[in-house]
Design a protein around this motif. Structure first.
Motif, PDB file in Angstrom:
ATOM      1  N   UNK A 118       0.815  -1.145   0.054  1.00 22.71           N
ATOM      2  CA  UNK A 118      -0.057   0.163   0.009  1.00 22.71           C
ATOM      3  C   UNK A 118       0.768   1.163   0.042  1.00 22.71           C
ATOM      4  N   UNK A 119       0.312   2.292   0.100  1.00 24.24           N
ATOM      5  CA  UNK A 119       0.806   3.836   0.109  1.00 24.24           C
ATOM      6  C   UNK A 119       2.177   3.926   0.996  1.00 24.24           C
ATOM      7  N   UNK A 120       1.786   3.078   2.372  1.00 28.72           N
ATOM      8  CA  UNK A 120       2.849   3.111   3.451  1.00 28.72           C
ATOM      9  C   UNK A 120       4.076   2.571   3.140  1.00 28.72           C
ATOM     10  N   UNK A 125       9.549   0.417  -1.540  1.00 30.44           N
ATOM     11  CA  UNK A 125       9.433   0.017  -2.941  1.00 30.44           C
ATOM     12  C   UNK A 125      10.321   0.766  -3.879  1.00 30.44           C
ATOM     13  N   UNK A 126      10.531   2.038  -3.394  1.00 30.54           N
ATOM     14  CA  UNK A 126      11.712   2.772  -4.029  1.00 30.54           C
ATOM     15  C   UNK A 126      13.024   2.244  -4.049  1.00 30.54           C
ATOM     16  N   UNK A 127      13.343   1.830  -2.578  1.00 35.28           N
ATOM     17  CA  UNK A 127      14.742   1.370  -2.258  1.00 35.28           C
ATOM     18  C   UNK A 127      14.808  -0.055  -3.137  1.00 35.28           C
ATOM     19  N   UNK A 128      13.821  -0.869  -3.045  1.00 39.91           N
ATOM     20  CA  UNK A 128      13.718  -2.198  -3.389  1.00 39.91           C
ATOM     21  C   UNK A 128      13.963  -2.217  -5.005  1.00 39.91           C
ATOM     22  N   UNK A 129      13.462  -1.175  -5.566  1.00 35.70           N
ATOM     23  CA  UNK A 129      13.566  -1.180  -7.027  1.00 35.70           C
ATOM     24  C   UNK A 129      14.978  -0.739  -7.342  1.00 35.70           C
ATOM     25  N   UNK A 151      -0.043   3.181  -7.259  1.00 35.40           N
ATOM     26  CA  UNK A 151      -0.263   3.826  -5.886  1.00 35.40           C
ATOM     27  C   UNK A 151      -0.170   5.264  -5.973  1.00 35.40           C
ATOM     28  N   UNK A 152       0.945   5.979  -6.752  1.00 39.20           N
ATOM     29  CA  UNK A 152       0.923   7.268  -6.590  1.00 39.20           C
ATOM     30  C   UNK A 152      -0.413   7.944  -7.620  1.00 39.20           C
ATOM     31  N   UNK A 153      -0.843   7.060  -8.471  1.00 41.96           N
ATOM     32  CA  UNK A 153      -2.065   7.579  -9.444  1.00 41.96           C
ATOM     33  C   UNK A 153      -3.238   7.623  -8.351  1.00 41.96           C
ATOM     34  N   UNK A 154      -3.370   6.648  -7.581  1.00 42.55           N
ATOM     35  CA  UNK A 154      -4.374   6.608  -6.449  1.00 42.55           C
ATOM     36  C   UNK A 154      -4.105   7.517  -5.276  1.00 42.55           C
ATOM     37  N   UNK A 155      -3.061   8.022  -5.051  1.00 43.60           N
ATOM     38  CA  UNK A 155      -2.693   8.992  -3.926  1.00 43.60           C
ATOM     39  C   UNK A 155      -3.426  10.351  -3.995  1.00 43.60           C
ATOM     40  N   UNK A 156      -3.890  10.948  -3.042  1.00 44.10           N
ATOM     41  CA  UNK A 156      -4.202  12.330  -3.083  1.00 44.10           C
ATOM     42  C   UNK A 156      -3.117  13.238  -2.910  1.00 44.10           C
ATOM     43  N   UNK A 157      -2.092  12.615  -2.598  1.00 40.38           N
ATOM     44  CA  UNK A 157      -0.726  13.420  -2.193  1.00 40.38           C
ATOM     45  C   UNK A 157      -0.110  13.958  -3.807  1.00 40.38           C
ATOM     46  N   UNK A 187       6.601  10.475   3.049  1.00 37.86           N
ATOM     47  CA  UNK A 187       7.829  10.781   2.835  1.00 37.86           C
ATOM     48  C   UNK A 187       8.368  10.458   1.495  1.00 37.86           C
ATOM     49  N   UNK A 188       7.536   9.645   0.737  1.00 38.70           N
ATOM     50  CA  UNK A 188       7.702   9.264  -0.591  1.00 38.70           C
ATOM     51  C   UNK A 188       8.307  10.431  -1.541  1.00 38.70           C
TER      52      UNK A 188
END
Length: 363
Positions: A118-120, A125-129, A151-157, A187-188
């Motif tokens: 999920x978004x948390x 995921x960034x580090x794993x990529x 996840x970014x598309x779904x994120x209100x952030x 913090x993403x």
């Protein structure tokens, strides 16, 4: 115990007897509070610093199974350290358990289900990529990137970030408040916020830039480049003492002279305040500590620039007696320092010739 272990770790990094005690105290702290992450991360950093990578991986895996609440940025930073040391298999094992915990909700699962992240989990995921790219695992990279985009598309952030970027030039305060809101919950977007803080600084919106840097340094306290830029903004907004103190505290614990760029910025601040002795002290001890000749040359160049700047101020102030003594001192110091180098770069030779020309004016 954790605080004491960290203090000894930064004060006596090469004392073998102290190292044994540090490890013991970290392990005791873990036994006393097995659900608290600070001791696990302190011990992992201690192991990495001393080249015990396998032990670092084991303590992280153990921690991922027991720690109640993980500090995402701290975890990713430690795993990046392992990758930078080319400990890719160890880092991969750690991410495996970490993502099973976060995405599968079971650290003992056979393999992580990326589609359940999920978004948390975006920071992980960034580090794993990054790790999968290093390992050449193209299928895994594709799967991770697909989930990240979703996840970014779904994120209100994401909407708030886009709005902040759109209004940046016409309403710096609104852009800053929107980005602060995003950082407070995700913090993403740290890198995006960092770029915005830099843009605000260039646009002259110093107060707004400082607000973002202040939040960013809380999110990533170990990021020295970020900390240094924050100090620069503080200095330029008139908070000179706070800026100098911020960098000075880091220099105090940098007994192996690894923070050379940070030291350079601190020396610049001292020079702007005409505190040339303090500027010299920022680098001076490193000449005896450093073994890498490239680093030694970097320190030598900065010391020469500081000393020359001091001389020029004395000369231009018509303090001829002091200027004569200073230029003689600098030329002699530089000649002695160059004797220990196997090669002398052109920029230092040119500086040496300029200084010798200045010295001859007083003969």
């Amino acid at each position: 115990m954790t605080n004491l272990a960290y203090l000894l770790q930064t004060t006596y990094p090469k004392d073998q007897g102290i190292k044994v005690r540090i490890e013991k105290w970290y392990k005791s702290a873990i036994q006393l509070s097995p659900a608290v992450g600070e001791s696990y991360f302190g011990l992992a950093n201690f192991y990495i610093k001393n080249g015990h990578y396998s032990e670092a991986g084991k303590i992280l895996v153990h921690g991922f199974k027991l720690i109640a609440t993980l500090q995402r940025k701290v975890v990713v930073e430690i795993l990046r350290k392992l990758s930078k040391k080319q400990q890719l298999d160890i880092s991969s094992r750690c991410y495996h358990v970490l993502l099973c915990r976060e995405c599968n909700k079971n650290p003992n699962a056979v393999s992580p289900d990326i589609s359940s992240c999920d978004e948390e989990s975006l920071d992980y995921l960034v580090g794993y990529r990054e790790l999968m790219v290093e390992l050449g695992e193209s299928a895994a990279v594709s799967s991770i990137e697909s989930r990240m985009k979703q996840l970014r598309h779904e994120s209100s952030s994401e909407i708030l970030v886009q709005t902040a970027e759109e209004v940046l030039r016409r309403d710096a305060e609104m852009a800053t408040q929107l980005m602060l809101k995003v950082l407070g919950r995700d913090s993403f977007y740290e890198t995006t916020a960092w770029r915005m803080a830099q843009k605000l600084f260039r646009l002259g919106a110093l107060s707004q830039s400082e607000q973002l840097y202040s939040q960013l340094t809380r999110v990533s306290p170990e990021n020295l480049d970020l900390l240094t830029q924050h100090a620069v903004v503080l200095f330029e907004t008139g908070k000179e003492e706070k800026a100098v103190e911020m960098l000075g505290e880091k220099v105090k614990v940098d007994i192996t002279c690894e923070m050379l760029r940070l030291r350079k910025q601190l020396s610049i601040m001292y020079m702007k305040r005409n505190l040339f002795l303090e500027a010299v002290r920022t680098f001076e001890s490193c000449m005896e500590i450093l073994t890498d000749e490239k680093d030694k040359i970097y320190v030598l160049v900065n010391l020469a620039k500081i000393k020359r700047k001091h001389y020029l101020i004395l000369r231009d102030s018509k303090e001829h007696g002091s200027a004569r003594l200073k230029i003689h001192e600098i030329v002699q110091w530089l000649r002695d320092a160059l004797q220990g180098l196997s090669r002398i770069p052109e920029n230092i030779l040119s500086m040496k010739e300029d200084l010798e020309s200045e010295e001859r004016l007083f003969l």
